[in-house]
Design an enzyme around this catalytic site. Structure first.
Site, PDB file in Angstrom:
ATOM      1  CE1 TYR A 161      -3.104   5.677  -8.105  1.00 40.73           C
ATOM      2  CE2 TYR A 161      -2.771   5.036  -5.824  1.00 40.73           C
ATOM      3  CZ  TYR A 161      -3.353   4.817  -7.048  1.00 40.73           C
ATOM      4  OH  TYR A 161      -4.177   3.737  -7.226  1.00 40.73           O
ATOM      5  CD  GLU A 203      -2.794  -1.326   0.074  1.00 40.89           C
ATOM      6  OE1 GLU A 203      -2.793  -0.464  -0.801  1.00 40.89           O
ATOM      7  OE2 GLU A 203      -3.479  -2.365   0.002  1.00 40.89           O
TER       8      GLU A 203
HETATM    9 ZN    ZN Z   1      -4.576  -3.244  -1.094  1.00 40.78          ZN
HETATM   10 ZN    ZN Z   2      -3.424  -0.138  -2.639  1.00 40.91          ZN
END
Ligand code: ZN
Ligand code: ZN
Length: 348
Positions: free
Chosen positions: A128, A121
């Site tokens: 991004y 994550e």
């Molecule tokens: Zn995830």
């Molecule tokens: Zn993610």
């Protein structure tokens, strides 16, 4: 087990207990992890799959996208930046949440998988930022992040997830852990997709392919995460029949249905000015995804059963992702499958 009694934070080491945990929560476990002695051996395969997906943003060269950026229309640029920052907001919630769960899950093999997910994550979040930094100045990035924070529709759809995550933070009961899991599936398995669809729509017009390459890696990770969390929930309910109630099964259907409605609403808001994405078709796609998530949980379809109604997303589908590590856009083979399925010790 009382499903409303908070789980206690697990001590790091409990030498009197076995390494193989006696339960996914409230189990007896030494805290030491020996992958060769775990309660659910299939978790080792899942862990290996997650590792073999390893990637990082910097390995993707953004030069081509930087050149193409100025050829995008004003609407495409606007939607691109809005989606980018809104997806980043979702991933921002996921990193600490997956990490926090580790304190309450007694099985060390599950802890290890949550740690890997949390790390991935963090990579998503970075990717991004990496895309943004390639394309627009910091002032524009800040403007877009503020836009994502204050958009009422984004707030509304994130609220569903946030409430469940915050509940577990404040009161880490087995019931709240179950609810956190269901909402995590919504976030990773449904909420990202209108955003993904936009980037793939650009890709099928040969636009911003480097961005879409990154998005496809994120999607591959998310599909594995959603699958893992579904397994986690099934095991949690099987080991703790007190959680396996009609009310909780109804909670799953209801929460997934809500997520589907919110995702449709968001898709209409975000994609309405984009030519070539049929929103009716996208609604069916969302339902198709929801059915898939429910079946992974061992439950029934909530919506009419249909084949993937957006075949151009098919190349990024669960099945294809796991079959090949090749780069869909550049047809280059990736070489990240360094780990083999067996640990290799038997051959020594
Ligand atoms: Zn995830
Ligand atoms: Zn993610």
């Amino acid at each position: 087990m009382d499903i409303h009694t908070p789980l206690s934070k697990i001590k790091l080491l409990n030498p009197e207990f076995p390494n193989k945990s006696t339960g996914i929560v409230n189990g007896q476990s030494s805290g030491l992890l020996n992958w060769n002695d775990i309660a659910y051996p299939q978790m080792y395969d899942l862990y290996q799959t997650l590792l073999s997906n390893f990637w990082k943003a910097q390995e993707i060269n953004m030069q081509d996208d930087i050149k193409q950026w100025d050829q995008l229309s004003a609407v495409e640029k606007d939607v691109f930046l809005r989606i980018n920052t809104q997806l980043a907001s979702l991933d921002s919630l996921q990193t600490p949440t997956m990490y926090q769960v580790m304190d309450y899950v007694t099985d060390s093999s599950f802890k290890a998988i949550f740690a890997v997910i949390s790390q991935q994550e963090a990579v998503h979040n970075e990717s991004y930022s990496y895309i943004l930094s390639s394309l627009v100045p910091l002032s524009e990035q800040n403007f877009r992040f503020n836009q994502a924070k204050s958009d009422p529709l984004v707030q509304k759809r994130n609220q569903l997830i946030l409430v469940a995550y915050e509940c577990f933070r404040e009161d880490p009961t087995p019931q709240h852990l179950f609810q956190l899991g269901v909402n995590s599936i919504n976030l990773e398995g449904i909420y990202f997709y209108a955003g993904f669809a936009f980037f793939y729509h650009l890709a099928r017009q040969q636009k911003m392919l480097k961005t879409s390459t990154m998005i496809s890696y994120i999607q591959r990770d998310e599909m594995q995460h959603a699958y893992f969390v579904a397994q986690f929930i099934r095991i949690l309910l099987t080991e703790n029949p007190e959680l396996n109630t009609n009310a909780n099964i109804e909670y799953v259907y209801q929460t997934i249905r809500q997520a589907v409605e919110l995702e449709k609403e968001w898709a209409h808001a975000i994609l309405t000015d984009i030519d070539g994405i049929d929103l009716q078709e996208y609604e069916h796609y969302t339902e198709y995804l929801a059915n898939k998530r429910l079946r992974q949980l061992g439950l029934q379809n909530l919506y009419e059963e249909r084949n993937n109604p957006m075949p151009w997303i098919h190349v990024f589908s669960d099945e294809m992702m796991n079959e090949t590590k090749s780069d869909f856009f550049e047809q280059k083979s990736r070489t990240y499958s360094k780990v083999s399925q067996s640990n290799g010790f038997d051959e020594l």
